[in-house]
Design an enzyme around this catalytic site. Structure first.
Site, PDB file in Angstrom:
ATOM      1  N   ASN A   1     102.322 -33.968  66.271  1.00  0.00           N
ATOM      2  CA  ASN A   1     102.032 -32.657  65.681  1.00  0.00           C
ATOM      3  C   ASN A   1     100.598 -32.278  66.078  1.00  0.00           C
ATOM      4  OD1 ASN A   1     101.652 -30.405  64.117  1.00  0.00           O
ATOM      5  ND2 ASN A   1     101.650 -31.479  62.152  1.00  0.00           N
TER       6      ASN A   1
ATOM      7  N   LYS B   1      99.128 -29.514  65.796  1.00  0.00           N
ATOM      8  CA  LYS B   1      98.550 -28.526  64.860  1.00  0.00           C
ATOM      9  C   LYS B   1      97.956 -27.337  65.630  1.00  0.00           C
ATOM     10  CE  LYS B   1      98.064 -32.253  61.644  1.00  0.00           C
ATOM     11  NZ  LYS B   1      97.607 -32.720  60.377  1.00  0.00           N
TER      12      LYS B   1
ATOM     13  N   HIS C   1     105.929 -28.880  56.247  1.00  0.00           N
ATOM     14  CA  HIS C   1     104.747 -29.747  56.379  1.00  0.00           C
ATOM     15  C   HIS C   1     103.822 -29.493  55.185  1.00  0.00           C
ATOM     16  CE1 HIS C   1     100.999 -31.423  57.876  1.00  0.00           C
ATOM     17  NE2 HIS C   1     101.733 -32.134  58.720  1.00  0.00           N
TER      18      HIS C   1
ATOM     19  N   GLU D   1     100.756 -29.122  54.932  1.00  0.00           N
ATOM     20  CA  GLU D   1      99.726 -28.090  55.147  1.00  0.00           C
ATOM     21  C   GLU D   1     100.314 -26.693  54.953  1.00  0.00           C
ATOM     22  OE1 GLU D   1      98.320 -29.514  58.951  1.00  0.00           O
ATOM     23  OE2 GLU D   1      97.461 -31.257  57.949  1.00  0.00           O
TER      24      GLU D   1
ATOM     25  N   GLU E   1     105.732 -38.223  54.280  1.00  0.00           N
ATOM     26  CA  GLU E   1     104.310 -38.064  54.579  1.00  0.00           C
ATOM     27  C   GLU E   1     103.533 -37.947  53.266  1.00  0.00           C
ATOM     28  OE1 GLU E   1     103.575 -36.569  58.783  1.00  0.00           O
ATOM     29  OE2 GLU E   1     103.670 -34.815  57.532  1.00  0.00           O
TER      30      GLU E   1
ATOM     31  N   GLY F   1      95.720 -36.933  57.602  1.00  0.00           N
ATOM     32  CA  GLY F   1      94.402 -36.537  58.116  1.00  0.00           C
ATOM     33  C   GLY F   1      93.236 -37.161  57.378  1.00  0.00           C
TER      34      GLY F   1
HETATM   35  C1  PEP Z   1     100.670 -34.759  60.131  1.00  0.00           C
HETATM   36  O1  PEP Z   1      99.999 -33.766  60.281  1.00  0.00           O
HETATM   37  O2  PEP Z   1     101.898 -34.670  59.997  1.00  0.00           O
HETATM   38  C2  PEP Z   1     100.005 -36.057  60.108  1.00  0.00           C
HETATM   39  C3  PEP Z   1     100.697 -37.107  59.803  1.00  0.00           C
HETATM   40  O3  PEP Z   1      98.640 -36.045  60.396  1.00  0.00           O
HETATM   41  P1  PEP Z   1      97.725 -37.346  60.596  1.00  0.00           P
HETATM   42  O4  PEP Z   1      98.459 -38.300  61.499  1.00  0.00           O
HETATM   43  O5  PEP Z   1      96.467 -36.824  61.205  1.00  0.00           O
HETATM   44  O6  PEP Z   1      97.502 -37.934  59.242  1.00  0.00           O
END
Ligand code: PEP
Length: 267
Positions: A9, A11, A95, A97, A167, A173
């Protein structure tokens, strides 16, 4: 045996120029990938530029979001028709975010999921708890509610074709990864819930990914866990080398998982 999945991802980070460079370095590596499905999710504007470059390779593209309608007066949105036209076979839905900054709810995610089925786009639905929820001991309850809202009432075949990504929001992040044990425990819970809703074959078939600060150092311990079928990677997918290390780790460990399963079957 099902294939693991590794999704990058990217982003809001990759420009067209960087995207082309990324792919140039990535395609030769892809020739050695045999066990896994590898998917990249760059920004919408980069998708149609990368689509012709990856044609003929095993690399696939995902959008990071989409609207549920095919077209209409939805300023600033993108439809399933448009992401398909841009070269996507996959889409990330819900997601954290999107939920945190754009008010997306699981009611929206459900509508998007049904739309993805209509357009034959592989949906990757994100689930997971906040730190406050984990500290309050309510992780299972929240994840169960999320599954009910998004998946209840689907046909078993649709559920089996949905990819879930656990997640934990506190791990995205932040550099704080869930321990392999913590991740596997929730994955196990999710699979049991899928079995209750859709039956054993669907629970065995569905792929459940882990996401949250996965990197080349922690990926091995995570992928060795029995319930983890791959990763959704954010930060560590921005550099080809680190993303490739994670993919290689999944490839190697999946081969071992496969031969272990085969040995168990032959016993
Ligand atoms: C994500 O954005 O789905 C994610 C898992 O980010 P990160 O690996 O940076 O924690």
């Amino acid at each position: 045996m099902k294939k693991p999945i590794v999704i990058g991802n990217l982003k809001m980070n990759l420009t067209a120029e960087l995207g082309r460079e990324y792919i140039k370095g990535f395609l030769p590596f892809m020739e050695h990938v045999s066990e896994s499905e590898i998917v990249l999710a760059p920004s919408y504007t980069v998708l149609p530029l990368l689509a012709p470059e990856i044609r003929g390779s095993q690399l696939q593209l995902a959008a990071q979001n989409m609207h549920w309608e095919d077209a209409g007066a939805y300023t600033g949105e993108i439809s399933p028709v448009l992401i398909k036209e841009a070269g996507c076979q996959w889409v990330i839905l819900g997601h954290s975010e999107r939920r945190q900054y754009f008010g997306e709810t699981y009611t929206h995610v459900r509508r998007k999921l049904e739309s993805a089925f209509r357009h034959k786009i592989v949906p990757v639905v994100c689930l997971g708890e906040t730190l406050a929820v984990r500290r309050a001991g309510r992780t299972f309850q929240i994840v169960e509610d999320q599954i009910d809202e998004v998946l209840k009432g689907l046909k078993p075949k649709q559920a089996a074709g949905t990819v879930l990504a656990y997640e934990p929001i506190w791990a995205i992040g932040t550099g704080k990864t869930a321990s392999p044990w913590q991740a596997n425990e929730v994955h196990h819970f999710i699979r049991n819930k899928i079995e209750t809703l859709f039956g054993k074959p669907t629970a065995a078939e569905i792929r459940i990914l882990y996401g949250g600060s996965v990197n080349p150092e922690n990926c091995e311990a995570l992928i060795q866990e029995s319930e983890i079928d791959g990763f959704l990677v954010g930060g560590a997918s921005q550099k080809e080398e680190t993303f490739q290390k994670i993919i290689s780790c999944v490839e190697e460990n999946w081969k071992m998982k496969k031969s272990k399963k085969l040995r168990q079957r032959l016993k």
